[in-house]
Motif scaffolding. Structure first.
Motif, short mmCIF file in Angstrom:
data_model
loop_
_atom_site.label_atom_id
_atom_site.label_comp_id
_atom_site.label_asym_id
_atom_site.label_seq_id
_atom_site.Cartn_x
_atom_site.Cartn_y
_atom_site.Cartn_z
N ALA A 86 0.72 -1.24 0.16
CA ALA A 86 0.12 -0.11 -0.26
C ALA A 86 0.45 1.09 -0.10
O ALA A 86 2.10 1.27 0.94
CB ALA A 86 -0.89 0.17 1.04
N VAL A 87 0.51 2.38 -1.26
CA VAL A 87 1.65 3.87 -0.52
C VAL A 87 0.16 4.63 -0.45
O VAL A 87 -0.45 4.20 -1.00
CB VAL A 87 1.76 4.19 -2.04
CG1 VAL A 87 2.10 5.47 -2.19
CG2 VAL A 87 3.28 2.39 -2.45
N PHE A 88 0.18 5.12 0.92
CA PHE A 88 -0.77 6.24 1.51
C PHE A 88 0.10 7.19 0.92
O PHE A 88 1.33 7.89 1.52
CB PHE A 88 -1.07 6.05 2.96
CG PHE A 88 -1.81 4.80 3.51
CD1 PHE A 88 -2.69 5.27 3.39
CD2 PHE A 88 -1.43 3.33 3.50
CE1 PHE A 88 -3.40 3.79 4.25
CE2 PHE A 88 -2.07 2.88 4.34
CZ PHE A 88 -3.00 2.66 3.95
N GLY A 89 -0.96 8.18 0.34
CA GLY A 89 -0.04 9.48 -0.65
C GLY A 89 0.17 9.13 -1.34
O GLY A 89 1.21 8.68 -1.73
N LEU A 90 -0.60 10.10 -2.68
CA LEU A 90 -0.51 9.50 -3.83
C LEU A 90 0.35 11.31 -4.34
O LEU A 90 0.10 11.59 -5.29
CB LEU A 90 -1.65 9.69 -4.86
CG LEU A 90 -1.81 7.69 -4.41
CD1 LEU A 90 -3.21 7.47 -5.06
CD2 LEU A 90 -0.47 6.46 -4.51
N GLY A 91 0.51 12.11 -3.61
CA GLY A 91 1.28 13.71 -4.20
C GLY A 91 2.98 12.72 -4.91
O GLY A 91 3.15 12.10 -5.40
N LEU A 92 3.27 13.68 -5.18
CA LEU A 92 4.70 13.24 -6.18
C LEU A 92 6.18 12.61 -5.35
O LEU A 92 6.06 11.01 -6.01
CB LEU A 92 5.61 14.17 -6.69
CG LEU A 92 6.79 14.89 -7.45
CD1 LEU A 92 6.80 13.89 -8.60
CD2 LEU A 92 7.32 15.70 -6.84
N LEU A 93 6.26 12.15 -4.43
CA LEU A 93 6.64 11.25 -3.57
C LEU A 93 5.85 9.91 -3.66
O LEU A 93 6.43 8.72 -4.05
CB LEU A 93 7.08 11.20 -2.27
CG LEU A 93 8.00 12.19 -1.96
CD1 LEU A 93 8.54 12.76 -0.29
CD2 LEU A 93 9.29 12.17 -1.94
N GLY A 94 5.04 9.89 -3.44
CA GLY A 94 4.07 8.93 -3.37
C GLY A 94 3.42 8.34 -4.62
O GLY A 94 4.12 6.70 -5.12
N LEU A 95 3.37 8.91 -6.04
CA LEU A 95 3.29 8.73 -7.47
C LEU A 95 4.87 7.48 -7.53
O LEU A 95 5.46 7.39 -8.20
CB LEU A 95 3.74 10.12 -8.56
CG LEU A 95 1.29 9.74 -7.93
CD1 LEU A 95 1.07 11.85 -8.71
CD2 LEU A 95 0.66 8.84 -8.75
N LEU A 96 5.99 8.54 -7.38
CA LEU A 96 6.93 7.84 -7.97
C LEU A 96 7.89 6.49 -6.62
O LEU A 96 8.42 6.41 -7.30
CB LEU A 96 8.61 8.97 -7.37
CG LEU A 96 8.69 10.45 -7.98
CD1 LEU A 96 9.68 11.32 -7.15
CD2 LEU A 96 9.17 10.28 -9.50
N THR A 97 7.22 6.82 -5.50
CA THR A 97 7.21 5.31 -4.95
C THR A 97 6.14 3.92 -6.03
O THR A 97 7.13 2.83 -5.59
CB THR A 97 6.92 5.38 -3.80
OG1 THR A 97 7.22 6.45 -2.94
CG2 THR A 97 6.81 4.29 -2.75
N ALA B 255 3.43 -1.62 3.94
CA ALA B 255 3.05 -0.04 3.65
C ALA B 255 3.62 0.74 3.29
O ALA B 255 4.48 0.83 4.37
CB ALA B 255 1.56 0.08 4.40
N ILE B 256 3.57 1.91 2.36
CA ILE B 256 4.56 3.08 2.66
C ILE B 256 3.84 4.15 2.44
O ILE B 256 3.13 4.58 1.84
CB ILE B 256 5.84 2.69 1.13
CG1 ILE B 256 6.58 1.71 1.24
CG2 ILE B 256 6.40 4.38 1.61
CD1 ILE B 256 7.35 1.21 0.12
N ILE B 257 4.03 4.93 3.84
CA ILE B 257 3.26 5.96 3.99
C ILE B 257 4.08 7.17 3.35
O ILE B 257 5.15 7.70 4.05
CB ILE B 257 3.13 6.42 5.21
CG1 ILE B 257 2.23 4.88 5.87
CG2 ILE B 257 1.74 7.81 5.67
CD1 ILE B 257 2.22 5.06 7.34
N THR B 258 3.66 7.73 2.67
CA THR B 258 4.15 9.38 2.15
C THR B 258 3.36 10.52 1.84
O THR B 258 4.04 11.71 1.78
CB THR B 258 4.47 8.95 0.37
OG1 THR B 258 3.00 9.50 0.10
CG2 THR B 258 5.81 7.80 -0.16
N ALA B 259 1.93 10.27 2.94
CA ALA B 259 1.11 11.35 2.44
C ALA B 259 1.81 11.87 4.36
O ALA B 259 2.92 12.07 4.95
CB ALA B 259 -0.23 10.63 3.44
N ALA B 260 1.40 13.10 4.86
CA ALA B 260 1.39 14.23 5.54
C ALA B 260 0.62 14.73 6.41
O ALA B 260 -0.70 15.50 5.64
CB ALA B 260 1.75 15.29 4.87
N THR B 261 0.36 13.76 7.60
CA THR B 261 -0.82 14.34 8.21
C THR B 261 -0.32 14.17 9.45
O THR B 261 0.13 13.67 10.15
CB THR B 261 -1.81 12.96 8.12
OG1 THR B 261 -3.23 13.50 8.65
CG2 THR B 261 -1.22 12.10 8.55
#
Length: 191
Positions: A83-94, A150-156
């Motif tokens: 799972a990749v949480f956060g689909l901003g630039l880092l998430g999409l690269l991941t 799971a890799i969390i790239t989100a900011a919360t």
């Protein structure tokens, strides 16, 4: 819309310190040093930009390195699902790094535009809203034992994201926090 990335320094080496092996004055480099007109950065935090790479492309080097390091820490192997949480630039690269390594990436974000962008890139992605239980979905997605990681790239500041990642992973699944999340952990989810 173009905006300053805030992570990268693209410039020219003015002088290389004693012991520098790979850089010399005049080399075009990218670094993750302090933000200033002139910076002093250790050689291992600089990368020489190849001649064929333009500045607009080179500025993504540090961000890609962050996504790569997060993925490397997860130690994915061929055929695993993350799972990749956060689909901003880092998430999409991941997601792209996982796919290039032969893994499945399932993307989750609260922003429907980012979910659409991930889908347009060929990823399975879902919008997390009040009615969607990502952990339950992940457990039902595969053979029922949970995801490999799971890799969390989100900011919360919400700690529920990390706890949800723990609930969706199989026993000994890996959770990597690349972004920022609340860390009031539920011991039962991790135990």
């Amino acid at each position: 819309q173009p905006l300053a990335l805030g992570y990268c320094n693209l410039g020219e080496v003015l002088a290389a310190g004693p012991g520098a092996r790979n850089l010399k004055a005049g080399d075009r480099v990218i670094s993750n040093g302090a933000h200033a007109e002139i910076v002093s950065v250790p050689e291992n935090l600089c990368a020489k930009v190849p001649d064929g790479v333009d500045d607009d492309s080179a500025c993504f080097t540090v961000l890609a390195a962050i996504a790569l390091q997060g993925t490397r820490l997860a130690a994915p192997t061929l055929g695993e699902t993350f799972a990749v949480f956060g689909l901003g630039l880092l998430g999409l690269l991941t997601c792209q790094i996982l796919r290039a390594g032969g893994c499945h990436a399932l993307g989750f974000d609260i922003d429907p535009g980012r979910v659409k962008m991930a889908r347009d890139l060929g990823f399975e992605a879902w919008e997390i809203d009040g009615g969607f239980d990502a952990a339950r979905f992940a457990l039902d997605y595969g053979p029922g034992q949970g995801l490999d990681g799971a890799i969390i790239t989100a900011a919360t500041s919400d700690e529920e994201l990390v706890n949800q990642a723990a609930r969706m992973c199989r026993k000994r699944g890996r959770i990597i926090l690349v972004g920022v999340a609340g860390l009031k952990l539920n011991r039962c989810d991790f135990y």
